[in-house]
Design a protein around this motif. Structure first.
Motif, PDB file in Angstrom:
ATOM      1  N   PRO A  60       1.105  -1.481  -0.342  1.00  0.00           N
ATOM      2  CA  PRO A  60      -0.117  -0.176  -0.422  1.00  0.00           C
ATOM      3  C   PRO A  60       0.754   1.189  -0.351  1.00  0.00           C
ATOM      4  O   PRO A  60       2.198   1.472   0.542  1.00  0.00           O
ATOM      5  N   GLN A  61       0.117   2.540  -1.015  1.00  0.00           N
ATOM      6  CA  GLN A  61       0.298   3.278  -1.249  1.00  0.00           C
ATOM      7  C   GLN A  61       1.427   4.216   0.770  1.00  0.00           C
ATOM      8  O   GLN A  61       1.970   4.915   0.237  1.00  0.00           O
ATOM      9  N   GLU A  62       0.698   3.996   1.436  1.00  0.00           N
ATOM     10  CA  GLU A  62       0.504   5.163   3.335  1.00  0.00           C
ATOM     11  C   GLU A  62       1.736   4.236   3.569  1.00  0.00           C
ATOM     12  O   GLU A  62       2.290   4.004   4.828  1.00  0.00           O
ATOM     13  N   LEU A  63       2.666   2.873   3.310  1.00  0.00           N
ATOM     14  CA  LEU A  63       3.766   2.289   3.801  1.00  0.00           C
ATOM     15  C   LEU A  63       4.505   2.588   2.850  1.00  0.00           C
ATOM     16  O   LEU A  63       5.911   1.765   3.398  1.00  0.00           O
ATOM     17  N   THR A  64       4.238   3.235   2.165  1.00  0.00           N
ATOM     18  CA  THR A  64       5.895   3.504   1.966  1.00  0.00           C
ATOM     19  C   THR A  64       6.900   4.544   2.063  1.00  0.00           C
ATOM     20  O   THR A  64       6.173   5.581   2.653  1.00  0.00           O
ATOM     21  N   ASN A  65       8.870   4.553   2.042  1.00  0.00           N
ATOM     22  CA  ASN A  65       9.296   5.005   2.226  1.00  0.00           C
ATOM     23  C   ASN A  65       8.474   7.146   2.138  1.00  0.00           C
ATOM     24  O   ASN A  65       8.775   7.614   2.927  1.00  0.00           O
ATOM     25  N   ARG A  66       8.600   7.001   0.859  1.00  0.00           N
ATOM     26  CA  ARG A  66       7.715   8.165   0.331  1.00  0.00           C
ATOM     27  C   ARG A  66       6.692   9.436   1.069  1.00  0.00           C
ATOM     28  O   ARG A  66       6.389  10.058   1.982  1.00  0.00           O
ATOM     29  N   PHE A  67       6.617   7.972   1.082  1.00  0.00           N
ATOM     30  CA  PHE A  67       5.045   8.346   2.410  1.00  0.00           C
ATOM     31  C   PHE A  67       5.377   8.496   4.305  1.00  0.00           C
ATOM     32  O   PHE A  67       5.063   9.856   4.686  1.00  0.00           O
ATOM     33  N   VAL A  68       5.407   7.882   4.115  1.00  0.00           N
ATOM     34  CA  VAL A  68       5.759   8.006   5.291  1.00  0.00           C
ATOM     35  C   VAL A  68       6.849   9.140   5.774  1.00  0.00           C
ATOM     36  O   VAL A  68       7.453   9.148   7.440  1.00  0.00           O
ATOM     37  N   ALA A  69       8.136   9.111   5.229  1.00  0.00           N
ATOM     38  CA  ALA A  69       9.054  10.548   5.399  1.00  0.00           C
ATOM     39  C   ALA A  69       8.568  12.327   5.807  1.00  0.00           C
ATOM     40  O   ALA A  69       9.204  12.969   6.538  1.00  0.00           O
ATOM     41  N   LYS A  70       7.542  11.742   5.111  1.00  0.00           N
ATOM     42  CA  LYS A  70       6.379  13.208   5.307  1.00  0.00           C
ATOM     43  C   LYS A  70       5.983  12.997   6.471  1.00  0.00           C
ATOM     44  O   LYS A  70       5.118  14.515   7.205  1.00  0.00           O
ATOM     45  N   GLN A  71       5.940  12.359   7.419  1.00  0.00           N
ATOM     46  CA  GLN A  71       4.595  12.270   8.500  1.00  0.00           C
ATOM     47  C   GLN A  71       5.237  12.469   9.707  1.00  0.00           C
ATOM     48  O   GLN A  71       7.242  12.682   9.488  1.00  0.00           O
ATOM     49  N   PRO A  72       5.492  12.745  10.999  1.00  0.00           N
ATOM     50  CA  PRO A  72       5.671  13.682  12.467  1.00  0.00           C
ATOM     51  C   PRO A  72       6.536  11.758  13.160  1.00  0.00           C
ATOM     52  O   PRO A  72       6.040  10.817  12.242  1.00  0.00           O
ATOM     53  N   GLN A  73       7.549  12.450  13.710  1.00  0.00           N
ATOM     54  CA  GLN A  73       8.075  11.451  14.544  1.00  0.00           C
ATOM     55  C   GLN A  73       7.108  10.613  14.840  1.00  0.00           C
ATOM     56  O   GLN A  73       6.334  10.907  15.809  1.00  0.00           O
ATOM     57  N   GLY A  74       7.200   9.041  15.808  1.00  0.00           N
ATOM     58  CA  GLY A  74       6.277   8.625  16.197  1.00  0.00           C
ATOM     59  C   GLY A  74       4.852   8.284  15.433  1.00  0.00           C
ATOM     60  O   GLY A  74       4.611   7.420  15.804  1.00  0.00           O
ATOM     61  N   TYR A  75       4.501   7.876  14.084  1.00  0.00           N
ATOM     62  CA  TYR A  75       3.773   7.812  13.677  1.00  0.00           C
ATOM     63  C   TYR A  75       3.842   6.543  13.478  1.00  0.00           C
ATOM     64  O   TYR A  75       5.425   5.867  12.805  1.00  0.00           O
ATOM     65  N   ILE A  76       3.116   5.590  13.755  1.00  0.00           N
ATOM     66  CA  ILE A  76       2.110   4.426  13.100  1.00  0.00           C
ATOM     67  C   ILE A  76       1.673   4.134  12.497  1.00  0.00           C
ATOM     68  O   ILE A  76       0.608   4.958  12.064  1.00  0.00           O
TER      69      ILE A  76
END
Length: 409
Positions: free
Chosen positions: A335-351
């Motif tokens: 899934p797209q929401e589990l890619t490096n590009r997407f997760v890198a934009k999230q705040p620290q501690g994002y799960i």
């Protein structure tokens, strides 16, 4: 990972966590396979804890609803088969892997090779060796690897500049050179030529290799958590790998399965390269399945890096009674929401966690994204980690237990 069958609170490698285990699943891989065939014939939906193997991995239906299932008990013993007392020495540990019979074999093969070489021309300086002399010969090599000099001849030098070495008391330099000339481990005449059926690229060291591997399998029983990875050792020969960007540019690649608690290698395979430059399909799956073959139906847990991790492999390991957890390459289809590009934009501690059958995909953001795939029975467990920042303040982060376990092992 906890072996409890009920809700539990405790410590996860120094981190506090709260986990829960719920609904039941089938433990028999064979019966699961039969059930799957029946489901396909009847048109019924597949078992909710089994991933749809008939689909391409990019088509697998990932769901944000995480299902819990019963964790199968791990009951295997672990630890060393022999307990070495304080009165024993390093040679006693070495003897667990290098049995006395092996020295006899090496002396026999060395004498055989010497006889083959000098059958047409006499060598007056050679006389048959013995198992004790082979042991001394190998001991000299170990000593030389620890006390290094520019030339092996310096170990027999009388010059006080180089010191006085005990090697000269064990063997003369002329005898050492003759041992180097004829030392042999296996009979060359019993190995088919390259390109023919049955040719073994490791034939020259096969007896020692098999003996050490068998010792690794039998003298120690690993903990539940095992790690599969890659090791290298410097070597120049036909089976070496060329890695110009590495400090050791020419080396042998060795795939290992080790106890994740202490690093003891329980199983290994030496990679000998492609056959006639033909790409090896399914190499990663074959390596993992071969290294983990003796762990089947025993509920071990394997950790691996992103070179080995695939959705298909982890499901097949689960059906073989082996749990798995591994980092994921960013190019894995999921899934797209589990890619490096997407997760890198999230705040620290994002799960973010999604589940497809028995597989759970986990994304966690610390300083950088971490992507994991696992078959943990309880994917919902979390723990709290505390990070000291540059200004000496403490940052508290929520972290999935699967991430904490992976970083530990």
């Amino acid at each position: 990972m906890s072996d409890s069958d009920s809700s539990d609170e405790g410590q996860c490698f120094g981190f506090s966590y709260k986990a829960a285990v719920g609904s039941d699943i089938s433990a028999d891989a064979v019966s699961e396979s039969e059930e799957e065939k029946q489901e396909e014939e009847s048109g019924e939906s597949p078992h909710p804890l089994r991933s749809p193997r008939h689909l391409q991995t990019s088509e697998w239906p990932w769901s944000p609803v995480l299902q819990l299932h019963e964790e199968k008990k791990f009951t295997e013993k672990n630890g060393a088969l022999y307990q070495l007392g304080p009165e024993l020495k390093e040679i006693d540990f070495f003897s667990l892997f290098f049995h006395p019979e092996l020295f006899e074999l090496l002396s026999t093969e060395t004498n055989k090779y010497a006889h083959q070489q000098i059958s047409g021309r006499a060598d007056t300086k050679w006389y048959p060796t013995t198992a004790e002399e082979i042991k001394a010969f190998l001991g000299i090599h170990i000593y030389m690897s620890i006390v290094s000099l520019p030339s092996y001849k310096m170990y027999w030098s009388n010059d006080s500049l180089f010191g006085s070495f005990p090697i000269k008391d064990l063997m003369t330099r002329d005898r050492f050179e003759k041992m180097l000339q004829y030392y042999h481990i296996n009979d060359n005449t019993t190995n088919p030529t390259r390109g023919h059926l049955g040719h073994d690229k490791l034939h020259n060291v096969r007896p020692v290799l098999d003996a050490v591997l068998e010792a690794c399998r039998t003298v120690y029983f690993p903990h539940r958590e095992n790690s599969i990875g890659e090791a290298t050792t410097g070597f120049r020969g036909n089976i070496c790998q060329n890695m110009e960007e590495q400090p050791c540019k020419r080396h042998i690649k060795i795939y290992t399965r080790a106890d994740a608690h202490n690093g003891f290698v329980c199983e290994f395979q030496i990679y000998t390269g492609r056959e006639q430059d033909t790409p090896e399909l399914g190499l990663r799956d074959r390596i993992v399945k071969s290294l983990a073959a003796v762990l089947k139906k025993k509920n071990y847990l394997i950790y691996c890096d992103n070179f080995f991790t695939t959705q298909q492999l982890f499901q097949e390991l689960y059906l073989d009674g082996i749990y798995a957890c591994g980092a994921v390459r960013n190019n894995l289809s999921w899934p797209q929401e589990l890619t490096n590009r997407f997760v890198a934009k999230q705040p620290q501690g994002y799960i973010k966690q999604l589940q497809c059958g028995i597989l759970t995909a986990t994304a966690w953001k610390d300083n950088k994204p971490l992507l994991l795939l696992s078959t943990y029975p309880n994917p919902t467990g979390t723990c709290t980690i505390f990070k000291k920042l540059r200004d000496s303040s403490i940052l508290e982060l929520k972290c999935p237990v699967v991430v904490a376990d992976y970083n530990t092992h």
